[in-house]
Scaffold this motif. Structure first.
Motif, short mmCIF file in Angstrom:
data_model
loop_
_atom_site.label_atom_id
_atom_site.label_comp_id
_atom_site.label_asym_id
_atom_site.label_seq_id
_atom_site.Cartn_x
_atom_site.Cartn_y
_atom_site.Cartn_z
N ALA A 140 0.85 -1.19 0.00
CA ALA A 140 0.00 0.00 0.00
C ALA A 140 0.89 1.24 0.00
N ARG A 141 0.29 2.37 -0.34
CA ARG A 141 1.08 3.62 -0.38
C ARG A 141 1.57 4.00 1.02
N TYR A 142 0.75 3.66 2.05
CA TYR A 142 1.10 4.05 3.42
C TYR A 142 2.10 3.08 4.07
N ALA A 143 2.49 2.02 3.33
CA ALA A 143 3.48 1.07 3.87
C ALA A 143 4.88 1.69 3.80
N ARG B 30 -1.35 -4.90 3.52
CA ARG B 30 -0.41 -4.56 2.43
C ARG B 30 0.78 -3.74 2.93
N LEU B 31 1.31 -4.15 4.10
CA LEU B 31 2.49 -3.48 4.66
C LEU B 31 3.75 -4.21 4.21
N ASN B 32 4.90 -3.68 4.64
CA ASN B 32 6.17 -4.30 4.28
C ASN B 32 6.42 -5.50 5.20
N GLU B 33 6.17 -6.69 4.66
CA GLU B 33 6.25 -7.91 5.46
C GLU B 33 7.69 -8.20 5.93
N GLN C 153 12.60 0.29 17.32
CA GLN C 153 12.92 -0.23 18.64
C GLN C 153 13.01 0.92 19.66
N THR C 154 13.50 2.06 19.21
CA THR C 154 13.57 3.23 20.10
C THR C 154 12.18 3.63 20.57
N THR C 155 11.19 3.52 19.70
CA THR C 155 9.82 3.88 20.12
C THR C 155 9.29 2.88 21.14
N ARG C 156 9.86 1.66 21.17
CA ARG C 156 9.47 0.70 22.22
C ARG C 156 10.08 1.09 23.56
N VAL C 157 11.27 1.73 23.52
CA VAL C 157 11.93 2.13 24.76
C VAL C 157 11.17 3.28 25.38
N ASP C 158 10.83 4.25 24.54
CA ASP C 158 10.19 5.46 25.03
C ASP C 158 8.74 5.46 24.56
N LYS C 159 7.84 5.02 25.44
CA LYS C 159 6.44 4.88 25.01
C LYS C 159 5.59 6.07 25.42
N ARG C 160 6.23 7.21 25.66
CA ARG C 160 5.45 8.38 26.08
C ARG C 160 4.48 8.83 25.01
N GLY C 161 4.83 8.54 23.76
CA GLY C 161 3.88 8.82 22.69
C GLY C 161 3.96 10.22 22.13
N ASP C 162 4.94 11.04 22.57
CA ASP C 162 5.05 12.32 21.87
C ASP C 162 5.91 12.10 20.63
N GLY C 163 5.87 13.04 19.71
CA GLY C 163 6.57 12.85 18.44
C GLY C 163 5.70 12.06 17.51
N PRO C 164 6.19 11.80 16.29
CA PRO C 164 5.35 11.09 15.31
C PRO C 164 5.06 9.67 15.76
N ALA C 165 3.97 9.11 15.25
CA ALA C 165 3.60 7.73 15.58
C ALA C 165 4.68 6.78 15.04
N PRO C 166 4.85 5.59 15.66
CA PRO C 166 5.78 4.61 15.09
C PRO C 166 5.33 4.21 13.69
N LEU C 167 6.26 3.69 12.90
CA LEU C 167 5.89 3.15 11.59
C LEU C 167 4.76 2.14 11.79
N LEU C 168 3.88 2.06 10.82
CA LEU C 168 2.73 1.15 10.96
C LEU C 168 3.22 -0.29 11.16
N PHE D 123 -4.06 7.90 3.20
CA PHE D 123 -2.69 8.40 3.34
C PHE D 123 -1.92 8.15 2.05
N HIS D 124 -1.09 9.15 1.67
CA HIS D 124 -0.34 8.99 0.42
C HIS D 124 0.97 8.26 0.60
N ASN D 125 1.48 8.30 1.81
CA ASN D 125 2.74 7.59 2.08
C ASN D 125 2.91 7.37 3.58
N ALA D 126 3.95 6.65 3.95
CA ALA D 126 4.15 6.29 5.36
C ALA D 126 4.38 7.52 6.22
N GLU D 127 5.08 8.51 5.67
CA GLU D 127 5.38 9.72 6.45
C GLU D 127 4.10 10.47 6.80
#
Ligand code: MG
Length: 370
Positions: free
Chosen positions: A17-20, A95-98, A166-181, A267-271
């Motif tokens: 998919a485009r958002y992958a 349809r993500l990047n397997e 993996q860094t987003t797993r360390v810091d789960k405060r949730g500020d900043g952009p969402a983790p990759l899908l 969404f047009h892309n992952a970003e």
């Protein structure tokens, strides 16, 4: 003439998919590498993780139950494989990047010390004055500093997408952009997996019965659905069918909601997806139903007096071994002696212990402490 090979970019342009997260959009590695002729960047990440010593040692690390309870139940490795399987199912359906999903799944628990969360708590206490300990953060240390490939540089030189996820797993405060899908999918698959397999293990090991579990609406509904489909099944067959259905229903619900919302969001892309803050999540009633099951498992299984006692003893052994290395640093392998000179003896001793399997930790304790 029929095309016999596809490039990764061609394959992904057709399937994803485009958002992958497309491999062609990777931000690369800390140490630049030339592209591989037939493996994409996230395939290479997956293979590096799979071939690492830390990954193999997951087979000797407990998930919830130690080896004292036989050989039916999950280890950290089989848990990881189940997470990868379920995450790939979800990732493929959306349809993500397997390849990226698989790499992240195989990586997600690689930093786990011996004796599961009990071992993690014990190490955190040992290192309280020296930066603490988190298995998620230790996963990054393994990938960047402790593993050595055939090159003269430390670390696996994984893609920035894997390291950042993996860094987003360390810091789960949730500020900043969402983790990759793809990373969100692995987190959700982790939760679906352990709820189901801990239920299975606990029933198989006789710690709880399905009748007791049936007091929880999610399990009761699942048993009803199984009986509607297969008739009056009982015993092992019922347990297996319930575990299968618990996973299947949760994955189905997640996909249904996720596919609908993704279609609406366009969404047009992952970003763009990340910047929007959109999260793949089960419906609130599913989250609540899972919370009830997890509460039950916590009270009846994770806090079971037998398990608490096994864990308490393991924590004592781990802490004693840690003290032994502080008193006799010459016992540490060369890599960790070198790290002690740079990062401090406590940190290096903690890192060495974190890499151990349950059995190796016990053997070292028996040899050096007892
Ligand atoms: Mg896990």
């Amino acid at each position: 003439m029929e095309r016999t090979t596809w490039t990764t970019a061609e394959r992904e342009a057709l399937l994803l998919a485009r958002y992958a997260t497309h491999s062609s959009d990777t931000r690369g590695r800390r140490i630049p590498e030339t592209e591989h002729p037939y493996r994409g960047p996230f395939q290479r990440d997956r293979d590096r993780i799979l071939h690492s010593a830390a990954f193999r040692r997951l087979s000797g690390k407990m998930q919830v139950f130690t080896g004292e309870r036989g050989d039916y139940h999950r280890t950290r490795l089989t848990h990881t494989q189940e997470v990868a399987s379920i995450a790939r199912t979800i990732g493929r359906a959306l349809r993500l990047n397997e390849d990226l999903v698989e790499a992240l799944a195989l990586f997600h628990d690689i930093g786990h010390p011996p004796f599961g969360h009990a071992g993690e708590d014990a190490l955190r206490e040992c290192l309280a004055e020296h930066g603490g300990f988190s298995h998620n953060r230790h996963g990054l240390t393994i990938a960047e500093e402790l593993e050595w490939r055939y090159t003269d540089q430390p670390g696996l030189n994984l893609s920035l997408e894997v390291l950042e996820s993996q860094t987003t797993r360390v810091d789960k405060r949730g500020d900043g952009p969402a983790p990759l899908l793809e990373a969100q999918v692995v987190d959700l698959a982790d939760s679906i997996t352990y709820d189901a397999h801990d239920t299975d293990d606990a029933v198989k090991l006789g710690m709880v019965t399905l009748d007791e579990l049936a007091t929880i609406p999610l399990v009761r509904d699942t048993i009803d659905a199984v009986r509607r489909r297969y008739g009056a099944v009982t015993g092992h067959r019922l347990r297996k069918a319930v575990v299968h259905d618990l996973i299947d229903r949760q994955v189905g619900w997640l996909l249904e909601a996720g596919a609908r919302e993704l279609a609406e969001a366009r969404f047009h892309n992952a970003e763009e997806l990340r910047a929007s803050g959109w999260r793949l999540a089960p419906a609130p009633e599913v989250t609540e139903a899972k919370r009830e099951l997890e509460g039950f498992l916590y009270r009846r299984v994770y806090r079971h007096p037998d398990l608490v006692e096994v864990r308490r003893r393991a924590q004592r052994r781990l802490a004693e071994l840690f003290q032994t290395y502080l008193q006799r640093p010459e016992l540490l392998p060369e890599l960790y002696q070198r790290r002690a000179a740079i990062h401090g003896l406590e940190r290096a001793a903690g890192e060495y212990i974190a890499g151990m399997t349950d059995r190796f930790c016990d053997e070292q304790h028996a040899r050096l402490v007892e």
